[in-house]
Design a protein around this motif. Sequence first.
Motif, mmCIF file in Angstrom:
data_model
loop_
_atom_site.group_PDB
_atom_site.id
_atom_site.type_symbol
_atom_site.label_atom_id
_atom_site.label_comp_id
_atom_site.label_asym_id
_atom_site.label_seq_id
_atom_site.Cartn_x
_atom_site.Cartn_y
_atom_site.Cartn_z
ATOM 1 N N PRO A 1 0.826 -1.210 0.000
ATOM 2 C CA PRO A 1 0.000 0.000 0.000
ATOM 3 C C PRO A 1 0.857 1.256 0.000
ATOM 4 N N GLY A 2 0.405 2.249 -0.755
ATOM 5 C CA GLY A 2 1.111 3.521 -0.786
ATOM 6 C C GLY A 2 2.434 3.469 -1.497
ATOM 7 N N ALA A 3 2.607 2.480 -2.417
ATOM 8 C CA ALA A 3 3.898 2.352 -3.102
ATOM 9 C C ALA A 3 4.244 3.596 -3.898
ATOM 10 N N GLY A 4 3.239 4.339 -4.349
ATOM 11 C CA GLY A 4 3.516 5.541 -5.114
ATOM 12 C C GLY A 4 4.192 6.620 -4.300
ATOM 13 N N ARG A 5 4.047 6.548 -2.952
ATOM 14 C CA ARG A 5 4.671 7.555 -2.090
ATOM 15 C C ARG A 5 5.883 6.998 -1.353
ATOM 16 N N SER A 6 6.224 5.761 -1.640
ATOM 17 C CA SER A 6 7.332 5.119 -0.943
ATOM 18 C C SER A 6 8.574 5.125 -1.822
ATOM 19 N N ASN A 7 9.733 5.081 -1.180
ATOM 20 C CA ASN A 7 10.984 4.969 -1.919
ATOM 21 C C ASN A 7 11.331 3.522 -2.226
ATOM 22 N N PHE A 8 10.464 2.591 -1.846
ATOM 23 C CA PHE A 8 10.685 1.176 -2.132
ATOM 24 C C PHE A 8 9.597 0.698 -3.076
ATOM 25 N N ASP A 9 9.998 0.074 -4.166
ATOM 26 C CA ASP A 9 9.084 -0.425 -5.177
ATOM 27 C C ASP A 9 9.400 -1.905 -5.386
ATOM 28 N N VAL A 10 8.445 -2.769 -5.064
ATOM 29 C CA VAL A 10 8.676 -4.208 -5.165
ATOM 30 C C VAL A 10 8.993 -4.608 -6.602
ATOM 31 N N GLY A 11 8.315 -3.996 -7.572
ATOM 32 C CA GLY A 11 8.578 -4.328 -8.965
ATOM 33 C C GLY A 11 9.981 -3.970 -9.394
ATOM 34 N N GLU A 12 10.463 -2.805 -8.973
ATOM 35 C CA GLU A 12 11.796 -2.338 -9.343
ATOM 36 C C GLU A 12 12.872 -2.991 -8.502
ATOM 37 N N ASP A 13 12.622 -3.169 -7.210
ATOM 38 C CA ASP A 13 13.670 -3.562 -6.283
ATOM 39 C C ASP A 13 13.690 -5.051 -5.943
ATOM 40 N N VAL A 14 12.658 -5.792 -6.316
ATOM 41 C CA VAL A 14 12.607 -7.219 -5.985
ATOM 42 C C VAL A 14 12.379 -8.076 -7.232
ATOM 43 N N VAL A 15 11.292 -7.818 -7.954
ATOM 44 C CA VAL A 15 10.949 -8.667 -9.099
ATOM 45 C C VAL A 15 11.935 -8.465 -10.245
ATOM 46 N N SER A 16 12.181 -7.219 -10.615
ATOM 47 C CA SER A 16 13.070 -6.950 -11.748
ATOM 48 C C SER A 16 14.484 -7.487 -11.530
ATOM 49 N N PRO A 17 15.119 -7.281 -10.351
ATOM 50 C CA PRO A 17 16.462 -7.843 -10.169
ATOM 51 C C PRO A 17 16.528 -9.350 -10.364
ATOM 52 N N TYR A 18 15.467 -10.072 -9.943
ATOM 53 C CA TYR A 18 15.487 -11.521 -10.156
ATOM 54 C C TYR A 18 15.418 -11.845 -11.647
ATOM 55 N N LEU A 19 14.554 -11.164 -12.378
ATOM 56 C CA LEU A 19 14.446 -11.423 -13.817
ATOM 57 C C LEU A 19 15.759 -11.077 -14.517
ATOM 58 N N TRP A 20 16.385 -9.966 -14.127
ATOM 59 C CA TRP A 20 17.673 -9.602 -14.727
ATOM 60 C C TRP A 20 18.735 -10.626 -14.374
ATOM 61 N N TRP A 21 18.705 -11.157 -13.148
ATOM 62 C CA TRP A 21 19.650 -12.201 -12.765
ATOM 63 C C TRP A 21 19.486 -13.424 -13.662
ATOM 64 N N ARG A 22 18.267 -13.685 -14.086
ATOM 65 C CA ARG A 22 18.006 -14.801 -14.998
ATOM 66 C C ARG A 22 18.425 -14.483 -16.430
ATOM 67 N N GLY A 23 18.902 -13.268 -16.692
ATOM 68 C CA GLY A 23 19.268 -12.886 -18.047
ATOM 69 C C GLY A 23 18.082 -12.484 -18.899
ATOM 70 N N ILE A 24 16.965 -12.191 -18.274
ATOM 71 C CA ILE A 24 15.735 -11.828 -18.993
ATOM 72 C C ILE A 24 15.706 -10.318 -19.197
ATOM 73 N N SER A 25 15.615 -9.894 -20.439
ATOM 74 C CA SER A 25 15.517 -8.473 -20.741
ATOM 75 C C SER A 25 14.146 -8.093 -21.291
#
Length: 880
Positions: free
Chosen positions: A656-680
Amino acid sequence: MPAGPNSANFIETPQSASATDRRRNFSQVSLNARQPLLWAALAFGAGIVAGAYDWRPALWWIVAALVFSASAIYFLKRRSQAAPLLALAAWFWLGAVSIQIRQSPSLPDISRWSNHTEILVTAHVVHEGYLREAGFGGLQQSIDVETDELKTDSEVSHTKFGIRLGIFGKESADEAAIEGTPNFPIYRYGQRLRFVAKLRQPHNYGNPGAFDYRSYLEDQGIVALGSAKADNVELLSGLGGNWVESIRSRVHRRIIQEIHILWPPSQAALMDAAVIGEDAFINRSTRVDFQRSGTYHILVVSGMNVSILAFVTFWTLRRLRAGEITASLLTVLLAVFYAILTDVGPPVWRATLMMSCYLGTRLVYRGRSMLNALGAAALGIMVSDPKSFLGASFQLTFLSVLIVAGLAIPLLERTLQPYRRSLRHLDTLELDPSLEPRLAQFRVELRMIARRLARFTGKRIALKALPGICAVTLAACEVLVVSALMQVGLALPMAWYFHRATVVGMPANALAVPLTELLMPAAVTAMALGFVTPMLAKPAALIAGFALDGITTTVRGLGAFRIADLRVPLPPLWLAVTAMAALAIAMILVRRRRAWACAGIASLVVTTLGIAFVPAHPILRPGVLEATSIDVGQGDSTLIVSPQGRIVLVDAGGMPGAGRSNFDVGEDVVSPYLWWRGISRIDVAVVTHGHWDHVGGMRAVLSNFRPKEFWVGVNNPTPALAALLQHAEEQHIPIRYLGAGDEFSYGGIDIRVLAPLKEPEHRRVNDDCLAMKLVFAGNSLLMEGDAEKSTERQIVQEEPAAQVLKVGHHGSATSTSQELLAAVRPAIAVVSVGKDNSYGHPRREVLQRLENAGAKVFRTDMDGLVTFYMDGHSVSPALD
């Protein structure tokens, strides 16, 4: 025309110039070919990497270091060329043993205090904060405290450890962010507090490529997290901490207040971050703008800030005729004071140490041994803290200075700087014969232009203005060259750690860095004068504000281009090694013949283009259906890879309130895993419904991975989902609406949509959830999102039998009914749930029902990332 008073050292006969140049060139080549401290630092760092990833008994490393050291001394006495290589090997083994014998600071075990019970904590503030808008509304204040006493019903303890405490209140934010309010004060360093809290230990997301948040906090002495309401925090009498830090905090706070007096709120937040290192008031969108344009180093206090202040201070002191030793000493003292004042940690201290070493070696070697100074500083840091070499901050700082000293300066010395030096005493004809033909010709042509210009301005003005214009132009070209080399040289660490290819970094930095060089001294001058009277500070504050506006305009203008948001996966090891080798080759060849120098720079550019634009090879297993439940905490995100290699992401977590938070699960959690897999790129993004814990991270995923399609259910969108659909349209991503009864094949998977109903109904958002059954040959997977019992009754009618069940609603009692389990008959059940969540998920009765149904349960809070492969015959888990 006679030579000027300072031209004597400039005048040489051609014969004497040749001899002098030969001696200078020989000295330069010898110096650059033999930088013992730099090579020692590189060998020591390589040893740290080896010791960190290849454990051996410490005695082995010590014996090896002693043997190679003795061998180096033996061959040194015999003037053998093997001695330097053996010495470097000794440094390598010393680096390996240093990382293994260095003990991490012992931190207390707080497991008995983090068992979900309320604890009465008495503590004192060790790091203060400011009021910010909370994600759910109201205000929050994040402070670090050190415990003095912990009390429960059965125990009283005086164990000392650090807690990062979030304090929440309902008031609105404006000027209260700086001064606080009567009902929500800002707690200061040393103040003693008493509050009731449930403590929890920091938890890392269990995905490869995830940020090590726990170690990050432990390095700051923080071993527990807690939260409290502002009304329940009691301020006690007395003070804790030490007087030195108390004074530092007071001065830091006073400077922040002065900044908010001198500049309007729109500028003050950025000025806080750029000048004093306080980023409490920077929102995520601003951070992203600077990251996209490759200028994020301007937004945070870094080595560049130290360098600018040191240069301005040293230059000013020398203009005031201070001696070189006096100017160097005062510059170092100012840099140390600045590092203490900003309190942003190791990056500034490393830059201060490197700058101090450079000024010290400059006094001994007259500025000719910058690489040795860099090596000495790096070696000192690594010996004191070997672990620092493994961090991105140290590597970026070290590499930045190395690129400037080892690549940019030698290149400029061969290209632009001779032309700048030849502008001196343009009216002195006697200097021409002592210069290279190209430089002499350059001076002759400038005098010809000056004679024509003199018809309009007069001879004196023409001879002064023309060299000035040329000098500014050449200086601008030098900035472009340095910026370009920094971008290509830092391409590997930027891709490796931040998954960014800053393709607009060169023009952005070419404009922003000179403005920062204007901003820093102007802002410091304004604040210094502001303490006397605001009227005196206004001119300098206006100049600093003008520079800041120029920086933000540049950042937003260039960052708006789509290509500025080029994200890249983790580079393969072979490409990383190639890029490092290309940088080393470029630094060696830049001092050779022009053709070799151009070849070295070209090789570096080619590897940079490869990092940015060569498609990665994703880590996929062909011919099977993969289902991976990504650990996103209390939320949902599932990666589906079809037998034909199609990549589908279902939900992306969020809060909740991700738009006002400096933490974004999509940017900071999901995307790093996909990039680690070599997925662009991903083929399809899917959102099951509009709750934040499913949709919150998807905006970043759409921007980072640009899916070919976006699937959503035919449900009534929440405001969050409606905003996401609008973003998908702006990104020109086709949207496909799915409802119960839809059946189709995709990438070798047969997909049946079981919910929601296509007839519009006013129901709970969870009951409008998109539920799908995925079938590959003899294997099947049922994904029900957050569907609750009313929707599960509908799913039961659709033959939902499946070997793998993605448990609904994180194991809530409202889902996973006995009726559904009887129809599905799962062998495996996966629950996506946050560790120690406040909802009590998964509920005990749900786990009992799954056990009774014979399903083996996997949980992301306990197992981290959960992956299963289905080959059409059987289901097998991924092996670590």
